[in-house]
Scaffold this active site. Structure first.
Site, mmCIF file in Angstrom:
data_model
loop_
_atom_site.group_PDB
_atom_site.id
_atom_site.type_symbol
_atom_site.label_atom_id
_atom_site.label_comp_id
_atom_site.label_asym_id
_atom_site.label_seq_id
_atom_site.Cartn_x
_atom_site.Cartn_y
_atom_site.Cartn_z
ATOM 1 N N ALA A 11 0.816 -1.214 0.000
ATOM 2 C CA ALA A 11 0.000 0.000 0.000
ATOM 3 C C ALA A 11 0.852 1.268 0.000
ATOM 4 O O ALA A 11 0.315 2.367 -0.109
ATOM 5 C CB ALA A 11 -0.934 0.009 1.210
ATOM 6 N N SER A 12 2.160 1.120 0.100
ATOM 7 C CA SER A 12 3.050 2.264 0.255
ATOM 8 C C SER A 12 3.446 2.875 -1.086
ATOM 9 O O SER A 12 4.082 2.238 -1.915
ATOM 10 C CB SER A 12 4.316 1.830 1.013
ATOM 11 O OG SER A 12 5.346 2.786 0.899
ATOM 12 N N THR A 13 3.097 4.148 -1.256
ATOM 13 C CA THR A 13 3.430 4.858 -2.491
ATOM 14 C C THR A 13 4.934 4.980 -2.685
ATOM 15 O O THR A 13 5.444 4.790 -3.791
ATOM 16 C CB THR A 13 2.812 6.269 -2.469
ATOM 17 O OG1 THR A 13 3.203 6.927 -1.251
ATOM 18 C CG2 THR A 13 1.295 6.211 -2.549
#
Length: 198
Positions: A11-13
């Site tokens: 989920a980490s950009t």
């Protein structure tokens, strides 16, 4: 040859930015990379957060989106925020964990990040994940079965617990063999340089 562990959450950009460049950067530095998918949810929960800090602090979230847009454009990457954010990357993380033993964790990880942040696909969708696996030459049924085994689920949980024990609080993070911790895509080069000295 030095070695770093690359800790990332689907989920980490900012993990997207790192995943798309770490192999090339590590090769130039003659440093080996260990890909370590983990879950930020339990770590955020331990800090009293119910969601991503980019959701909890709207100004920070707006800045992050613009920051990623600038960096991605500079690196020739496409970027769009998924809706909803953060995406549910649990199944993808279990699959990537299963793939560590068979050597396809890295290409699968890059495919998932690209699908989510460049192509706007839902990475919680089994059909999307099956297609990504097929595109890298991995049998999706076998990968799904392996990801559903207690061994893969337990390993992901243990990796997340290890991240917490090492003081990791966000992604991407990097640790070196002497236990040094570096946080953020912009610290990759520093982590590689540190690993070179060991």
């Amino acid at each position: 040859m030095g070695k770093i562990a690359f800790w990332y959450e689907f989920a980490s950009t900012y993990s997207y930015l790192t995943a798309m460049r770490i192999d090339e950067a590590a090769q130039r530095a003659d440093v080996e990379v260990e890909w370590k998918p983990f879950l930020l949810g339990p770590i955020f929960k331990a800090q009293g957060w119910t969601s991503s800090p980019f959701n909890l602090f709207p100004a920070k979230g707006r800045y992050m989106v613009r920051d990623i847009e600038r960096i991605a454009a500079d690196r020739g990457l496409r970027f769009q925020m998924p809706d909803p954010f953060p995406a549910n990357g649990l199944h993808a993380a279990r699959i990537a964990t299963a793939g560590r033993a068979d050597g396809w964790c890295a290409p699968f990880t890059r495919a998932v990040f690209k699908a989510q942040f460049a192509d706007g696909k839902d990475i919680s969708d089994a059909d999307v994940l099956a297609s990504l696996l097929a595109n890298i030459g991995v049998d999706s049924e076998a990968a799904f079965a392996a990801a559903g085994l207690h061994a893969a689920m337990d390993q992901l949980r243990l990796t997340t617990e290890e991240a917490q024990a090492r003081g990791i609080f966000g992604a991407p993070s990097f640790t070196t063999e002497d236990g040094e911790l570096f946080w953020g895509d912009d610290r990759l080069e520093q982590a590689l340089a540190w690993a070179q000295k060991l």
